[in-house]
Design a protein around this motif. Structure first.
Motif, PDB file in Angstrom:
ATOM      1  N   CYS A  39       1.193   5.771   4.933  1.00  0.00           N
ATOM      2  CA  CYS A  39       1.004   4.024   4.265  1.00  0.00           C
ATOM      3  C   CYS A  39       2.389   3.310   4.820  1.00  0.00           C
ATOM      4  O   CYS A  39       2.252   1.819   4.491  1.00  0.00           O
ATOM      5  CB  CYS A  39       1.557   4.256   3.022  1.00  0.00           C
ATOM      6  SG  CYS A  39       3.070   4.747   2.137  1.00  0.00           S
TER       7      CYS A  39
ATOM      8  N   CYS B 233      -0.865   9.708  -0.937  1.00  0.00           N
ATOM      9  CA  CYS B 233       0.248  10.059  -0.123  1.00  0.00           C
ATOM     10  C   CYS B 233       1.519  10.875  -0.880  1.00  0.00           C
ATOM     11  O   CYS B 233       2.112  11.118  -1.361  1.00  0.00           O
ATOM     12  CB  CYS B 233       0.916   9.574   1.152  1.00  0.00           C
ATOM     13  SG  CYS B 233       1.061   7.691   1.059  1.00  0.00           S
TER      14      CYS B 233
ATOM     15  N   HIS C 264       8.409   6.535   0.201  1.00  0.00           N
ATOM     16  CA  HIS C 264       9.010   7.075  -0.851  1.00  0.00           C
ATOM     17  C   HIS C 264       9.930   7.483  -1.421  1.00  0.00           C
ATOM     18  O   HIS C 264      11.234   8.235  -0.200  1.00  0.00           O
ATOM     19  CB  HIS C 264       7.886   8.372  -0.422  1.00  0.00           C
ATOM     20  CG  HIS C 264       6.484   7.427  -0.297  1.00  0.00           C
ATOM     21  ND1 HIS C 264       5.585   6.994  -1.194  1.00  0.00           N
ATOM     22  CD2 HIS C 264       5.835   7.696   0.410  1.00  0.00           C
ATOM     23  CE1 HIS C 264       4.712   6.036  -0.981  1.00  0.00           C
ATOM     24  NE2 HIS C 264       4.628   7.300   0.129  1.00  0.00           N
TER      25      HIS C 264
ATOM     26  N   CYS D 248       7.062   6.573   5.146  1.00  0.00           N
ATOM     27  CA  CYS D 248       5.666   7.693   5.022  1.00  0.00           C
ATOM     28  C   CYS D 248       4.956   7.426   6.205  1.00  0.00           C
ATOM     29  O   CYS D 248       4.519   6.202   6.457  1.00  0.00           O
ATOM     30  CB  CYS D 248       5.418   7.703   3.880  1.00  0.00           C
ATOM     31  SG  CYS D 248       4.101   8.220   3.608  1.00  0.00           S
TER      32      CYS D 248
HETATM   33 ZN   LIG Z   1       2.673   7.001   1.356  1.00  0.00          ZN
END
Ligand SMILES: [Zn+2]
Length: 201
Positions: A125, A155, A129, A122
């Protein structure tokens, strides 16, 4: 164990039967919605389904197979998923004296590859994920809308931010009661204002 209602497509009936044989018929309402309820009053329809079918169940187990998605539901004969949509909708309905069920989605092995797509990086961040494909290709909207609750910040969704609980069949049958309990506890969570119920005729 909590009393459960099972929402499934007839193609997956042997999974339903397996659960009842393994866990005992006293833990289940072994019924399926099998008729349309003619009324313009949506609350009345939900109340009838809750009273006659869901009865005293507190958790609905939604069997996620190859025929229980939004897209699989339509052909030139109309809506083939009419019954499971209303079973799930009535499960989410918070009626007087007959409150909302927890929802436990159980992914059948034939759907693992379609739903569990591994992990992705991601950019927002900087973490990994899980890529879990819960959408119109894999489930009906009564499930997806309450798996990815909105509005939502950030997110990804944590388990605390979902009303619906999701588990693979193999994990579920190794420890069914613990997953049923997680779904049951969602009924008392503070997510209740975010639960979304589609307006179905
Ligand atoms: Zn994220």
């Amino acid at each position: 164990m909590r009393k459960c209602f099972i929402s499934y497509k007839k193609e997956d009936i042997h999974y339903k039967n397996y659960l009842i044989n393994k866990l005992g018929s006293e833990s289940f309402i072994d019924k399926s919605l099998d008729r349309t309820i003619e009324s313009d009053n949506g609350d009345y329809v939900m109340q009838v389904i809750r009273e006659e079918y869901l009865a005293d169940s507190t958790v609905t187990i939604f069997i996620i197979g190859e025929h229980s998605s939004e897209k699989e539901g339509y052909d030139n004969m109309g809506d083939k998923n009419y019954f499971i949509k209303r079973e799930l909708k009535a499960s989410l309905h918070n009626g007087e004296g007959n409150t909302r069920n927890g929802i436990l989605g159980v992914v059948l092995p034939s759907m693992y590859d379609k739903i569990y797509k591994g992990q992705y990086y991601c950019r927002t961040c900087g973490n990994q994920h899980n890529y879990v494909d819960i959408n119109d290709d894999t489930v009906i909207r009564e499930f997806s809308a309450n798996y990815y609750l909105k509005p939502h910040n950030g997110c990804s969704w944590s388990e605390e931010e979902r009303y619906c609980v999701l588990v693979k069949w193999d994990d579920f049958i190794n420890n069914p009661e613990s997953y049923i309990e997680v779904a049951f506890k969602k009924r008392e969570s503070n997510l209740k204002d975010k639960v979304r119920i589609r307006n179905l005729r």
